[in-house]
Design an enzyme around this catalytic site. Sequence first.
Site, PDB file in Angstrom:
ATOM      1  N   ARG A  99       0.810  -1.228   0.000  1.00 50.41           N
ATOM      2  CA  ARG A  99       0.000   0.000   0.000  1.00 50.41           C
ATOM      3  C   ARG A  99       0.844   1.280   0.000  1.00 50.41           C
ATOM      4  NH1 ARG A  99      -2.474  -3.308  -1.530  1.00 50.41           N
ATOM      5  NH2 ARG A  99      -4.351  -4.282  -0.740  1.00 50.41           N
ATOM      6  N   SER A 123     -11.116   0.531   3.628  1.00 48.29           N
ATOM      7  CA  SER A 123     -10.550   0.088   4.915  1.00 48.29           C
ATOM      8  C   SER A 123      -9.946   1.260   5.673  1.00 48.29           C
ATOM      9  CB  SER A 123      -9.445  -0.942   4.681  1.00 48.29           C
ATOM     10  OG  SER A 123      -9.979  -2.069   4.034  1.00 48.29           O
ATOM     11  N   GLU A 126      -4.986   3.020   7.280  1.00 54.12           N
ATOM     12  CA  GLU A 126      -4.742   2.932   5.840  1.00 54.12           C
ATOM     13  C   GLU A 126      -5.274   4.200   5.171  1.00 54.12           C
ATOM     14  OE1 GLU A 126      -5.231  -0.771   3.812  1.00 54.12           O
ATOM     15  OE2 GLU A 126      -6.120   0.217   2.061  1.00 54.12           O
TER      16      GLU A 126
HETATM   17  C1  LIG Z   1     -15.683   1.251  -0.965  1.00 51.65           C
HETATM   18  C2  LIG Z   1     -14.177   1.320  -1.052  1.00 51.65           C
HETATM   19  C3  LIG Z   1     -13.447   0.151  -1.200  1.00 51.65           C
HETATM   20  C4  LIG Z   1     -12.039   0.205  -1.293  1.00 51.65           C
HETATM   21  N1  LIG Z   1     -11.369  -0.964  -1.446  1.00 51.65           N
HETATM   22  C5  LIG Z   1     -10.023  -0.950  -1.565  1.00 51.65           C
HETATM   23  C6  LIG Z   1      -9.273  -2.162  -1.786  1.00 51.65           C
HETATM   24  O1  LIG Z   1      -9.821  -3.247  -1.873  1.00 51.65           O
HETATM   25  N2  LIG Z   1      -7.926  -2.087  -1.888  1.00 51.65           N
HETATM   26  C7  LIG Z   1      -7.269  -0.905  -1.802  1.00 51.65           C
HETATM   27  O2  LIG Z   1      -6.038  -0.887  -1.945  1.00 51.65           O
HETATM   28  N3  LIG Z   1      -7.933   0.269  -1.597  1.00 51.65           N
HETATM   29  C8  LIG Z   1      -9.280   0.267  -1.482  1.00 51.65           C
HETATM   30  N4  LIG Z   1      -9.966   1.441  -1.275  1.00 51.65           N
HETATM   31  C9  LIG Z   1      -9.200   2.697  -1.107  1.00 51.65           C
HETATM   32  C10 LIG Z   1      -8.999   3.485  -2.399  1.00 51.65           C
HETATM   33  O3  LIG Z   1      -9.994   3.170  -3.351  1.00 51.65           O
HETATM   34  C11 LIG Z   1      -7.629   3.239  -3.041  1.00 51.65           C
HETATM   35  O4  LIG Z   1      -6.592   3.597  -2.159  1.00 51.65           O
HETATM   36  C12 LIG Z   1      -7.477   4.054  -4.335  1.00 51.65           C
HETATM   37  O5  LIG Z   1      -6.342   3.603  -5.030  1.00 51.65           O
HETATM   38  C13 LIG Z   1      -7.332   5.559  -4.119  1.00 51.65           C
HETATM   39  O6  LIG Z   1      -7.401   6.196  -5.382  1.00 51.65           O
HETATM   40  P1  LIG Z   1      -7.968   7.693  -5.501  1.00 51.65           P
HETATM   41  O7  LIG Z   1      -7.860   8.114  -6.917  1.00 51.65           O
HETATM   42  O8  LIG Z   1      -9.333   7.782  -4.924  1.00 51.65           O
HETATM   43  O9  LIG Z   1      -6.923   8.459  -4.611  1.00 51.65           O
HETATM   44  P2  LIG Z   1      -7.211   9.642  -3.560  1.00 51.65           P
HETATM   45  O10 LIG Z   1      -8.044   9.119  -2.446  1.00 51.65           O
HETATM   46  O11 LIG Z   1      -7.704  10.829  -4.284  1.00 51.65           O
HETATM   47  O12 LIG Z   1      -5.737   9.885  -3.018  1.00 51.65           O
HETATM   48  C14 LIG Z   1      -5.094   8.895  -2.246  1.00 51.65           C
HETATM   49  C15 LIG Z   1      -3.595   9.229  -2.182  1.00 51.65           C
HETATM   50  O13 LIG Z   1      -3.049   9.131  -3.485  1.00 51.65           O
HETATM   51  C16 LIG Z   1      -2.472  10.363  -3.875  1.00 51.65           C
HETATM   52  N5  LIG Z   1      -2.737  10.537  -5.313  1.00 51.65           N
HETATM   53  C17 LIG Z   1      -3.938  10.467  -5.950  1.00 51.65           C
HETATM   54  N6  LIG Z   1      -3.757  10.651  -7.279  1.00 51.65           N
HETATM   55  C18 LIG Z   1      -2.439  10.868  -7.467  1.00 51.65           C
HETATM   56  C19 LIG Z   1      -1.615  11.119  -8.606  1.00 51.65           C
HETATM   57  N7  LIG Z   1      -2.124  11.202  -9.845  1.00 51.65           N
HETATM   58  N8  LIG Z   1      -0.283  11.286  -8.423  1.00 51.65           N
HETATM   59  C20 LIG Z   1       0.265  11.203  -7.176  1.00 51.65           C
HETATM   60  N9  LIG Z   1      -0.449  10.972  -6.068  1.00 51.65           N
HETATM   61  C21 LIG Z   1      -1.786  10.798  -6.219  1.00 51.65           C
HETATM   62  C22 LIG Z   1      -3.141  11.429  -3.026  1.00 51.65           C
HETATM   63  O14 LIG Z   1      -2.315  12.557  -2.873  1.00 51.65           O
HETATM   64  C23 LIG Z   1      -3.323  10.652  -1.723  1.00 51.65           C
HETATM   65  O15 LIG Z   1      -2.138  10.630  -0.979  1.00 51.65           O
HETATM   66  C24 LIG Z   1     -11.372   1.436  -1.204  1.00 51.65           C
HETATM   67  C25 LIG Z   1     -12.123   2.617  -1.055  1.00 51.65           C
HETATM   68  C26 LIG Z   1     -13.505   2.576  -0.984  1.00 51.65           C
HETATM   69  C27 LIG Z   1     -14.269   3.866  -0.857  1.00 51.65           C
END
Ligand SMILES: Cc1cc2nc3c(=O)[nH]c(=O)nc-3n(C[C@H](O)[C@H](O)[C@H](O)COP(=O)(O)OP(=O)(O)OC[C@H]3O[C@@H](n4cnc5c(N)ncnc54)[C@H](O)[C@@H]3O)c2cc1C
Length: 320
Positions: A180, A228, A307
Site C-alpha cells: 500500500r 478500509s 490505511e
Molecule cells: C468502498 C471502497 C473500497 C475500497 N477498497 C479498496 C481495496 O480493496 N484495496 C485498496 O487498496 N484500496 C481500497 N480502497 C481505497 C482506495 O480506493 C484506493 O486507495 C485508491 O487507489 C485511491 O485512489 P484515488 O484516486 O481515490 O486516490 P485519492 O483518495 O484521491 O488519493 C489517495 C492518495 O493518493 C495520492 N494521489 C492520488 N492521485 C495521485 C496522482 N495522480 N499522483 C500522485 N499521487 C496521487 C493522493 O495525494 C493521496 O495521498 C477502497 C475505497 C472505498 C471507498
Amino acid sequence: MGGVTARAPGFAAALRAIVRGDVREAEPLARYSTYRIGGPATILLPSGPEDVGIALQAARRAGVPWFALGLGSNLLFPDGGLDALVIRLGKGIDGIESAGEHWRLGAGLPGPLAARRSAEAGWAGLHKFVGVPGTVGGGVYMNAGCHGGEWAEVVTRVLVVDGNGQERWLTRADVPFTYRRSGLDGLVVLEADVTLRAEPRERLAEEVAELFRWRQEGTPFSQPCCGSVFKNPGGPAWKRREGPRTAGQLVEAAGLKGYRVGGAEISSMHANYFVNTGGATAADVRALIDLAQSRVREQFGVALDTEVKLIGTQGEYLHG
Ligand SMILES: Cc1cc2nc3c(=O)[nH]c(=O)nc-3n(C[C@H](O)[C@H](O)[C@H](O)COP(=O)(O)OP(=O)(O)OC[C@H]3O[C@@H](n4cnc5c(N)ncnc54)[C@H](O)[C@@H]3O)c2cc1C
C-alpha cells in the site's frame, strides 16, 4: 505571486491566467471525497497533463503547498478545508490506449473502468481491481490492490511530474513499491504503462462479475466511506496467533460494530469500514479511529495503523 496561501485573493486569479482548466475557489472538498467530508479549498481541474506541471511551478513560485487528488476514495480531509492548492486529476488526463499486452493509462482514469475495458478486450491483471473505486494515479500512488493482487504487479513504468514541473518516466525498478505504498511522495503521477496477460474474455467477464458481487455483498457499498480504515496487522509472529487477526475482526471483537460518534458509524456490515451516515465531520471519524485504536490496544495489545490518509490543513499527512 510570493509568500501567499492557496486561499489568498490573487493566487487563484494568477493561476487562471497561466493554466488551462477550471480553478475553483472555496470549493467544498466534501464533493471530491467518497467520505463526503471536508471543508473548502482552491481546486484546479487541469485540462491536460501539461497543466499539472504549470500549476506545480506556479505553486512553488508562490510558496503554496499542493495536494494531488484522484477520486478521493482513501482520504479524510479536515473540516476546515485546506490551505494547499488541490490538483484534481480526472477528465483530460484519462486516456486509455492499448497495443497487445501493453496498455497506457491516464492517471485520471477511474481504475474500475480500466479494469473493465481491459478485461472486455481479453487482458487480465487489472480486472481484479474492478471494486477498488479510485483513479489509476491513486491506485499507483497507493499501490492499491485486493484479492492478492496490487498495482505494482502490472506497472512497467510511470510518467511523473515533480514540484518543479519537470516530467520524467520512472521504470518499475525505480519505484520502491511496498504494501500500500509506492514511495512516489512529492511527485504527481500523470500516466502509467501496464503489461497484462491474455485470458479468455468469457472467463474474465465471469471473474469480474463475481468480484464485483463479492464487493457489494461484503462492504457497505452504498454509504459514503473510504474503504478500509486500518491496515491489517502484519509480520510473521502475527500470522501464528490465534483469535481475531484482521483489523476488521479486531475492531469487531472489541465490541465496536455499529458504534457511532456524531454522524460517523463503524459499519455493522464490516468493522474496518467507518461510514458517514449523514453529516459526519472529520472530527467524528477521528474520534472513532482513536476509540478503535485504544480499545484494540487495551484488549489485544495490537497497534492499528490507519490505511486511510488523514490530511492536515496544509495538505500534509497526519499520523493515524
Ligand atoms: C468502498 C471502497 C473500497 C475500497 N477498497 C479498496 C481495496 O480493496 N484495496 C485498496 O487498496 N484500496 C481500497 N480502497 C481505497 C482506495 O480506493 C484506493 O486507495 C485508491 O487507489 C485511491 O485512489 P484515488 O484516486 O481515490 O486516490 P485519492 O483518495 O484521491 O488519493 C489517495 C492518495 O493518493 C495520492 N494521489 C492520488 N492521485 C495521485 C496522482 N495522480 N499522483 C500522485 N499521487 C496521487 C493522493 O495525494 C493521496 O495521498 C477502497 C475505497 C472505498 C471507498
